[in-house]
Design a protein around this motif. Structure first.
Motif, PDB file in Angstrom:
ATOM      1  N   TYR A 184       0.826  -1.208   0.000  1.00 57.44           N
ATOM      2  CA  TYR A 184       0.000   0.000   0.000  1.00 57.44           C
ATOM      3  C   TYR A 184       0.860   1.259   0.000  1.00 57.44           C
ATOM      4  CZ  TYR A 184      -3.786  -3.203   0.406  1.00 57.44           C
ATOM      5  OH  TYR A 184      -4.668  -4.221   0.136  1.00 57.44           O
ATOM      6  N   VAL A 187       1.192   2.087  -3.541  1.00 52.50           N
ATOM      7  CA  VAL A 187      -0.044   2.712  -4.030  1.00 52.50           C
ATOM      8  C   VAL A 187      -0.045   4.194  -3.645  1.00 52.50           C
ATOM      9  CG1 VAL A 187      -2.557   2.740  -3.854  1.00 52.50           C
ATOM     10  CG2 VAL A 187      -1.345   0.566  -3.911  1.00 52.50           C
ATOM     11  N   TYR A 188       0.311   4.464  -2.378  1.00 54.25           N
ATOM     12  CA  TYR A 188       0.370   5.852  -1.916  1.00 54.25           C
ATOM     13  C   TYR A 188       1.442   6.651  -2.665  1.00 54.25           C
ATOM     14  CZ  TYR A 188      -2.881   6.002   1.986  1.00 54.25           C
ATOM     15  OH  TYR A 188      -4.012   6.042   2.752  1.00 54.25           O
ATOM     16  N   ALA A 191       0.191   7.832  -5.855  1.00 51.86           N
ATOM     17  CA  ALA A 191      -0.761   8.926  -5.675  1.00 51.86           C
ATOM     18  C   ALA A 191      -0.041  10.231  -5.315  1.00 51.86           C
ATOM     19  CB  ALA A 191      -1.770   8.567  -4.592  1.00 51.86           C
ATOM     20  N   LEU A 222      -4.897  13.143  -0.659  1.00 55.36           N
ATOM     21  CA  LEU A 222      -4.834  11.684  -0.774  1.00 55.36           C
ATOM     22  C   LEU A 222      -6.137  10.996  -0.362  1.00 55.36           C
ATOM     23  CD1 LEU A 222      -1.263  10.829   0.530  1.00 55.36           C
ATOM     24  CD2 LEU A 222      -2.079  10.753  -1.812  1.00 55.36           C
ATOM     25  N   THR A 225      -7.390   8.121  -2.445  1.00 53.07           N
ATOM     26  CA  THR A 225      -6.501   6.964  -2.346  1.00 53.07           C
ATOM     27  C   THR A 225      -6.698   6.257  -1.016  1.00 53.07           C
ATOM     28  OG1 THR A 225      -4.926   8.281  -3.569  1.00 53.07           O
ATOM     29  CG2 THR A 225      -4.128   6.211  -2.665  1.00 53.07           C
TER      30      THR A 225
ATOM     31  N   GLY B 272      -3.478  -0.262  -8.763  1.00 53.52           N
ATOM     32  CA  GLY B 272      -4.053   0.690  -7.825  1.00 53.52           C
ATOM     33  C   GLY B 272      -4.966   1.677  -8.527  1.00 53.52           C
TER      34      GLY B 272
END
Lengths: 305, 275
Positions: A184, A187-188, A191, A222, A225, B272
């Protein structure tokens, strides 16, 4: 193109038919496999949930909602629901917060960032069997390194982790957080790269410090997300099986038995396909509700953007 | 200002180094334990490095476990599943984006809906179906059940959409047929998405535990994960051996990971975005 003298189809119709044939030719290899191995089983799992069957030659019998009545009357099943929810509650938030913090740390322009990223991501690609084996030893209650360290910092009676019914799920949850936060984090990171630099520059001109920028620009930007990560994590928690199976086997007692462990045991050790499928439908309902929340949330974010 | 920035930088580095050490300690402990004697793994006080290196543990597990067979089985399953999935996904994605046919959108909608259904929901009927086909306890059964994914089609489709239709139209005017357009234009352009899908499927199949646990019963057919698990339950107290076996199971994926890291990271970003 032919002038259509001998054919009773116009060239336009011919072209349409040819297009249909080509289109289906392209999707057919996947469609056939997918229909047999996914579509049909999905439908069949609903059918099985209202049937009584042990997989033998004896025909299945329609029993209505008896399977659902049976599993909800089963203390073990109700236990698995509460264990799974406890696990999700313990896992989702820490994973999310840690992933975000790691991503923010790594988003600085530092030399060697790629090495750190690799280190944080690595547990994610390591197999659960190997990871579970090593963590079981680290958590060994009498001489394991985790408890040695806890004793060293002054905790005289450290938890007995996987052999204690109150701590076993905590141990599983810790391993899960450790294993998945790197995923994750990436993923962040993706973003974070999408947040425009001009926002930070404007904030700097207004005299904002690092914390203020983090709290008033990064975190709000964010939000979509975070929402997505939370949904994904929650669904993932409800599907947990391997980690529990390998670390505790559902024990001690049934203290860590989760929903999927229940489905697995009902289906593949006691061959009661009916109750197993009823359990599966409960899982489906939970995931469906979470997904619907996701859809409504997405609509909201995309309208706002 | 400059010194302040330097201090922040140093703090960041210290923080990052501490965190990565914490993340990697379990792996370090796995490796050093695999080089100790079974009885020394939990010695008190804790030892963070082995006094003498007992690399013979690796020889022992190599003799006790048919690791070569397990690796071959896993490699076979991984490679075939990945190839079948790639081919069928690319074909279908081309059909869904560049061809017009009756029912296209309805069928695609069905794919999208089932993407959200977890495998655990339909694994039982799927197992019954595969068993009825006589493919229980075979590699083919395991390959077929995971080779057709909606995720693959979805991922490739997202990529193919970004390829302009004018490109295909131009090729059509030049006399290429649909299959030619797919082979010569769209397929080569889709390589980045294929890399993502390959890595994704590869890691999933290589690390998969529950699938093989349900489907494979014969020892000679088992995968690395299943084999190591079997070894752990058999030699529960031989800690060093268990750790040596775990290290062996990690080596291939570590090599693949370190050599194609870029794709791993891009893959996460791509999946994602789907949300």
């Amino acid at each position: 193109m032919s002038n259509g003298k001998t054919s009773f189809l116009t060239s336009e119709q011919k072209r349409k038919i040819r297009n249909n044939i080509t289109g289906y030719a392209f999707i057919l290899p996947n469609l056939i496999g997918y229909t047999i191995f996914v579509f049909i089983p999905v439908i069949f799992s609903f059918v099985l949930s209202v049937m009584s069957w042990d997989g033998s030659k004896r025909p299945m019998q329609f029993v209505g909602l008896a399977n659902f009545v049976e599993i909800f009357g089963d203390k073990v099943f109700r236990g698995t629901l509460s264990h799974t929810i406890t696990y999700a509650l313990m896992t989702v938030l820490p994973t999310l917060v840690l992933a975000l913090l790691l991503a923010v740390l790594l988003n600085n322009k530092l030399k060697g960032v790629a090495i750190f990223r690799t280190a944080f991501y690595f547990p994610y690609i390591a197999s659960i069997v190997a990871v579970g084996a090593v963590w079981n030893m680290l958590f060994q209650p009498d001489y394991g390194p985790v408890n040695e360290i806890l004793k060293w910092i002054g905790i005289d009676n450290p938890p007995r982790w996987v052999v204690d019914k109150n701590w076993a799920m905590v141990a599983v949850s810790i391993v899960s957080i450790w294993k998945y936060m790197g995923y994750y984090m990436i993923v962040y990171l993706a973003a974070l790269q999408g947040i425009s630099n001009s926002l930070y520059e404007a904030a700097s001109i207004d005299g904002a410090n690092g914390w203020q920028k983090l709290w008033h620009i990064t975190v709000p930007m964010l939000t979509p997300t975070t929402f997505f990560v939370m949904i994904m994590l929650t669904i993932q928690c409800f599907k947990v099986f391997d980690l529990v199976y390998i670390m505790t086997g559902g024990g001690p007692g049934n203290a860590t038995k989760t929903l999927v462990n229940y489905i697995y045991e009902k289906a593949f050790t006691s061959w009661e396909f009916g109750p197993a499928s009823a359990g599966a439908i409960v899982l489906f309902a939970i995931v469906l509700v979470i997904t619907l929340i996701q859809f409504s949330g997405e609509k909201k974010w995309f309208k706002d953007l | 200002m400059n010194t302040k920035r330097k201090v922040i930088k140093i703090i960041l580095y210290v923080l990052l180094i501490c965190l990565s050490v914490i993340m990697l300690i379990p792996f370090y402990w796995m490796v050093i334990s695999s080089l100790k004697l079974n009885k020394d793994v939990f010695s008190i006080p804790m030892r963070w490095w082995p006094e003498t290196i007992h690399s013979e543990n690796y020889k022992v597990i190599w003799e006790k476990l048919p690791l070569v067979t397990f690796f071959k089985n896993t490699a076979k399953l991984t490679v075939i599943t990945t190839i079948v999935q790639l081919c069928t996904s690319c074909f279908a994605a081309y059909g869904f984006t560049k061809c017009k046919f009756v029912g296209r959108d309805t069928i695609f909608l069905l794919y999208v809906t089932t993407i959200a259904v977890p495998w655990q929901v339909y694994m039982v009927p799927q197992f019954i179906l595969v068993s009825k086909m006589g493919l229980n306890d075979t590699h083919i059964g395991l390959i077929l059940m995971q080779a057709f994914s909606a995720f693959g089609v979805f991922l490739m489709r997202q990529f193919y959409i970004s390829i302009p239709d004018e490109l295909c139209e131009a090729a059509r005017i030049d006399g290429l047929n649909e299959f030619g357009i797919f082979c010569k234009i769209v397929f080569p352009l889709g390589k980045p998405a294929m890399a993502t899908l390959t890595i994704f499927t590869f890691t999933n199949v290589w690390n998969d535990f529950m699938g093989p646990l349900i489907y494979l019963k014969t020892k000679e057919l088992k995968t690395v994960q299943l084999g190591i698990r079997m070894f752990i339950s058999q030699y529960g107290a031989d800690y060093a051996w268990i750790m040596a076996a775990s290290v062996c199971s990690l080596v291939p994926i570590v090599i693949v990971f370190l050599s194609c890291q870029k794709f791993f990271v891009e893959g996460v970003a791509a999946s994602g975005i789907k949300g």
